[in-house]
Design an enzyme around this catalytic site. Structure first.
Site: not given
Ligand code: SF4
Ligand code: ADP
Length: 677
Positions: A31, A61, A104, A172, A177, A289, A311-312, A338
């Site tokens: 997202c 999505y 997706e 998906y 969902y 991660r 993603a992150r 975070c």
């Molecule tokens: Fe990583 Fe935090 Fe940035 Fe999200 S906001 S990508 S969890 S450092």
């Protein structure tokens, strides 16, 4: 620098059905908080990842039909030709950098509420929409015609995805969902051909995979997102193992899949997913991660994954692959886990990132995570305070070529990040400080002085034309915050301890009552800190649960579980009225009722005061001789660490010859001509 040959395997191309990804870096669907409303922002943000070396870049999505509407949460859509044009922007931008683009396709089923489209939601049976959204909405049980219609919508959306130029099209099958409702042995209580036995529950997914393949032919690959958490799911996976071109695997629990670093470690899905590649020959991707190239290589060599899903880590550092490729993995801006990115999507606005202040500003302000305009003057800059705001301002100004001096009162850099990252579960947050220190050490034009608490007179005497005050904020002791507008009785008692004092190592003896009117991580984390020191702890909150804001970061359940398991007494819906040194008096937030709790000390966690004395001292002196004095970070307005980093970055971006000049930010506006009456 040439890249370390140990990482070569990450740069091997891989065939995904009829298409080939240039390397193993795969930005899974995630997202963005932009969705269907912000196609230009979205295209620029996704393109940045392709530029940074991600071999596959997916949408979030992407709804196939208005009966799947997550209104309130920004989602993408492929409902019609206008959506095709919008999505084509992203595809083109991603293709320009040699990456594959994936869509997706998504139907939310009973999980969503359709607040925008106002259509009834549909599902395996009539069920209330997902509890966390709390909307009083229940779905309609799908009949044969509904299932046929759904398959038609999915096929049509797959064709639209192809028209937009996508190389990978998803079915998906996870995250609660629609398709996963059908897969579930507990949620699918149907007695027709789509319920009951595993084969029946798999039927819809099987049909959607086959029909999507038919729709895209040999022009795109078909991927499936699937949760491999149970034996039943594993058996289902085995039956469909060779059907799609790629498996994007996950577990049922979002709290683990995208768990915050407070609770979940890197590569946390490995154990559950390790079996997948013994069952399928198709490429397997999953998140974890991942920020360490060594871990990534291990995942591939051990036969857990073929591609490294992210993603992150791709948000925190869109150039993560390029940095490994170019032999400088130490420059990777590692995600701290975070979940502030996800939080902003939950709040209905574009994702922002604690580590990457340019996230979400690629199109609007033209910011780039790796480059920045050269300085607009030769003026040197003084930055006072080396917390996240000061460090980021120094780094970005240094990158612009300014001569920068940073003075920090403490004997260590990092400000609040250094203090907070020593608390339970927050160790990874130190990356905010450490990455910036690492970058600053490479800059000959930035000088750092520790143990240097500056006064206004000294600042004027130094004669720097521009001064940025990044002196942070201090927690209040008087209990004023969201709930209390006046101090609580007894707040001056010497057994009232502020969070700053606590973090500086002055933990009170005896039982401690924390009064949390901040509602994010600080109250719960300090409670766990005090429990670790063996103190009996009571956490009082005016809200109905501890750390309510953690709901948007997806940490609420884990937060409350940790508190309960650590033996913290929780008192909800109460506010602190008074403390007399032996007991705290609490009032119910709904009624006049009061209760008393024995406590040897009280810690109010309510609000912070900016440390802006220097600013006012400097501004009072009209002859200070400075071209500009600017407060940044918590000194300007206390907030998230993400806000402090952003503030420091914005200051550096905006500094001109006479001082910072606010940059114009473009807006995505709907053009009325495109919507004739
Ligand atoms: Fe990583 Fe935090 Fe940035 Fe999200 S906001 S990508 S969890 S450092
Ligand atoms: P932010 O989140 O805005 O970066 P922090 O509270 O994390 O703010 O950091 C502020 C930093 O400023 C702290 O490290 C603090 O020691 C430092 N500081 C505060 N006042 C002064 C001062 N007068 N001179 C130098 N450093 C200061």
């Amino acid at each position: 620098m040439p890249r370390d040959p140990r990482y070569d395997i990450l740069f091997e191309p891989i065939k995904i059905g009829p298409v080939t990804a240039p390397n193993r870096f795969y930005q899974v669907p995630h997202c963005s908080g932009m969705g269907q409303r912000m196609p230009q922002s979205l295209a620029a943000m996704r393109a940045m990842k392709a530029e940074g070396g991600w071999g596959v870049v997916n949408t979030e999505y992407c709804s196939i039909h208005p009966s799947s509407d997550d209104g309130g949460y920004p989602y993408a859509s492929l409902w019609d030709e206008a959506d095709v044009r919008a999505q084509a922007r992203m595809v083109e931008a991603v293709h320009n950098h040699g990456a594959l683009a994936g869509a997706e396709l998504w139907h939310g089923g009973s999980y969503v509420s359709n607040l925008g489209s106002r259509l009834p939601t549909i599902g395996t049976e009539s069920r209330p929409s997902d509890g966390s959204r709390g909307n009083p909405v229940q779905s309609r049980a799908m009949d044969k015609q509904d299932i046929a219609a759904l398959r038609g919508w999915h096929k049509a959306a797959a064709k639209r995805a192809l028209a937009a130029g996508f190389d990978i099209v998803y079915v998906y099958g996870a995250h609660g969902y629609l398709v996963s409702e059908f897969l579930s042995p507990t949620l699918n209580r149907r007695s027709d051909a789509y319920g009951g036995s595993l084969e029946n529950r798999l039927r819809l997914l099987r049909e959607l995979i086959e029909e999507t393949k038919e729709a895209v032919g040999d022009r795109a690959a078909v991927a499936v997102r699937y949760a491999l958490s149970s034996e039943d799911a594993q058996e289902g996976f085995a039956r469909l193992a060779e059907l799609p071109d790629l498996w994007d695997l996950t577990v049922d629990d979002y709290g683990i899949e995208m768990g915050g670093s407070r609770f979940v470690r890197e590569a946390a899905l490995e154990e559950t997913l390790a079996v997948a590649k013994t069952i399928t020959t198709k490429p397997v991707v999953a998140v974890g991660r991942f920020t360490s190239p060594d871990t990534m290589v291990r995942q591939i060599k051990r036969g857990v994954l073929d591609m490294i899903g992210a993603a992150r880590p791709s948000i925190a550092d869109p150039f993560l692959p390029a940095k490994i490729r170019d032999g400088r993995p130490e420059d990777i801006r590692e995600c701290i886990g975070c979940n502030i990115c996800y939080a902003h999507n939950s709040l209905g606005v574009p994702n922002r990132c604690t580590q990457n202040p340019t996230m979400g500003e690629e199109w609007r302000r033209g910011w780039h995570p790796e480059t920045i305009a050269t300085k607009a003057s030769e003026d040197p800059v003084l930055i006072v305070g080396g917390g996240p705001a000061g460090l980021e301002a120094a780094r970005a100004l240094g990158q612009r070529g300014h001569s920068v001096t940073l003075a920090e009162a403490d004997t260590a850099l990092g400000g609040r990040v250094t203090l907070e990252s020593a608390l339970p579960g927050l160790a990874e947050w130190a990356r905010v400080r450490d990455w910036r220190i690492g970058q600053l050490q490479q800059m000959a034009n930035v000088e750092i002085y520790l143990d240097s608490a500056l006064t206004a007179e000294q600042i004027v005497d130094f004669g720097f034309p521009h001064v940025a005050l990044a002196t942070g904020a201090r927690w209040r002791r008087d209990g004023i915050g969201r709930w209390r507008e006046t101090p609580f009785d007894g707040w001056e008692h010497d057994r009232v301890v502020s969070p700053d004092e606590l973090m500086a190592g002055r933990a009170p003896e005896g039982s401690v009552l924390l009064y949390d009117d901040d509602h994010y991580y600080m109250g719960p984390v300090l409670a766990l800190h005090l429990r670790a020191l063996g103190r009996p702890v009571t956490l009082v909150t005016a809200k109905g649960r501890a750390g309510t804001w953690s709901g948007v970061t997806n940490e609420l359940e884990a937060t409350n579980r940790a508190l309960i398991e650590a033996g913290v007494e929780l008192i909800t819906n109460h506010a602190l009225e008074a403390f007399d040194g032996t007991a705290a008096h609490l009032s119910c937030v709904f009624t006049d009722r009061t209760i008393e709790r024995p406590a040897d000390a009280v810690v109010p966690i309510t609000a912070r005061r900016p440390r802006d004395d220097l600013y006012h001292d400097l501004m009072r002196n009209p002859d200070n001789g400075l071209k500009s004095v600017t407060r940044i970070g918590d000194c300007e307005a206390p907030g998230l660490i993400a806000s402090a980093v952003y503030s420091g970055h914005r200051y550096a971006q905006e500094l001109g010859p006479a001082g910072p000049v606010p940059q114009a930010a473009r807006r995505e506006q709907i053009l009325l001509e495109e919507n004739p009456a």
